[in-house]
Scaffold this motif. Sequence first.
Motif, PDB file in Angstrom:
ATOM      1  N   ASN A  45       0.818  -1.221   0.000  1.00 59.32           N
ATOM      2  CA  ASN A  45       0.000   0.000   0.000  1.00 59.32           C
ATOM      3  C   ASN A  45       0.848   1.266   0.000  1.00 59.32           C
ATOM      4  O   ASN A  45       0.426   2.303  -0.488  1.00 59.32           O
ATOM      5  N   GLN A  46       2.053   1.193   0.557  1.00 58.89           N
ATOM      6  CA  GLN A  46       2.948   2.350   0.633  1.00 58.89           C
ATOM      7  C   GLN A  46       3.756   2.561  -0.629  1.00 58.89           C
ATOM      8  O   GLN A  46       4.472   3.550  -0.740  1.00 58.89           O
ATOM      9  N   GLY A  47       3.724   1.620  -1.537  1.00 52.22           N
ATOM     10  CA  GLY A  47       4.509   1.762  -2.756  1.00 52.22           C
ATOM     11  C   GLY A  47       5.761   0.909  -2.754  1.00 52.22           C
ATOM     12  O   GLY A  47       6.678   1.164  -3.519  1.00 52.22           O
ATOM     13  N   GLY A  48       5.809  -0.119  -1.919  1.00 57.17           N
ATOM     14  CA  GLY A  48       6.931  -1.052  -1.911  1.00 57.17           C
ATOM     15  C   GLY A  48       7.998  -0.690  -0.904  1.00 57.17           C
ATOM     16  O   GLY A  48       7.960   0.362  -0.287  1.00 57.17           O
ATOM     17  N   GLY A  49       8.927  -1.617  -0.736  1.00 62.73           N
ATOM     18  CA  GLY A  49      10.023  -1.421   0.205  1.00 62.73           C
ATOM     19  C   GLY A  49      10.631  -2.752   0.588  1.00 62.73           C
ATOM     20  O   GLY A  49      10.335  -3.783  -0.011  1.00 62.73           O
ATOM     21  N   GLU A  50      11.459  -2.736   1.593  1.00 58.44           N
ATOM     22  CA  GLU A  50      12.172  -3.930   2.046  1.00 58.44           C
ATOM     23  C   GLU A  50      11.509  -4.472   3.307  1.00 58.44           C
ATOM     24  O   GLU A  50      11.224  -3.722   4.237  1.00 58.44           O
ATOM     25  N   LEU A  51      11.277  -5.787   3.340  1.00 57.33           N
ATOM     26  CA  LEU A  51      10.746  -6.457   4.517  1.00 57.33           C
ATOM     27  C   LEU A  51      11.871  -7.279   5.139  1.00 57.33           C
ATOM     28  O   LEU A  51      12.435  -8.159   4.484  1.00 57.33           O
ATOM     29  N   ILE A  52      12.211  -6.962   6.374  1.00 58.05           N
ATOM     30  CA  ILE A  52      13.257  -7.667   7.102  1.00 58.05           C
ATOM     31  C   ILE A  52      12.580  -8.476   8.204  1.00 58.05           C
ATOM     32  O   ILE A  52      11.841  -7.918   9.018  1.00 58.05           O
ATOM     33  N   THR A  53      12.837  -9.785   8.230  1.00 59.58           N
ATOM     34  CA  THR A  53      12.241 -10.659   9.232  1.00 59.58           C
ATOM     35  C   THR A  53      13.336 -11.226  10.122  1.00 59.58           C
ATOM     36  O   THR A  53      14.321 -11.766   9.630  1.00 59.58           O
ATOM     37  N   LYS A  54      13.139 -11.085  11.437  1.00 57.45           N
ATOM     38  CA  LYS A  54      14.076 -11.647  12.406  1.00 57.45           C
ATOM     39  C   LYS A  54      13.468 -12.905  13.008  1.00 57.45           C
ATOM     40  O   LYS A  54      12.247 -12.992  13.194  1.00 57.45           O
ATOM     41  N   GLY A  55      14.317 -13.863  13.344  1.00 53.39           N
ATOM     42  CA  GLY A  55      13.870 -15.089  13.990  1.00 53.39           C
ATOM     43  C   GLY A  55      13.706 -14.886  15.486  1.00 53.39           C
ATOM     44  O   GLY A  55      13.912 -13.795  16.017  1.00 53.39           O
ATOM     45  N   ARG A  56      13.357 -15.961  16.189  1.00 49.37           N
ATOM     46  CA  ARG A  56      13.185 -15.889  17.644  1.00 49.37           C
ATOM     47  C   ARG A  56      14.459 -15.477  18.359  1.00 49.37           C
ATOM     48  O   ARG A  56      14.410 -14.889  19.433  1.00 49.37           O
TER      49      ARG A  56
END
Length: 81
Positions: free
Chosen positions: A46-57
Amino acid sequence: MSKDRDRMVYKDGKEWVNKKLGADRATSRHRTQAEAESAARRNLGNQGGGELITKGRDGRIRSKDTIAPGNDPYPPQDKEH
């Protein structure tokens, strides 16, 4: 991509957090990592894209994914559909 639109998903206590980088507060909190990632992907689209960073436990970066713009009225002309 713009760094101000990037998002991070991480564990905070018993909840998974979807947070925009640089923000003071979380955008949303979820029971599962999958729910938080899904919400972050929707936000980025919705914001026009970007980077998604996922951290583990363990708090270490598990994955990075570039999310394309959601509703781009002028998509690139050099790519086939």
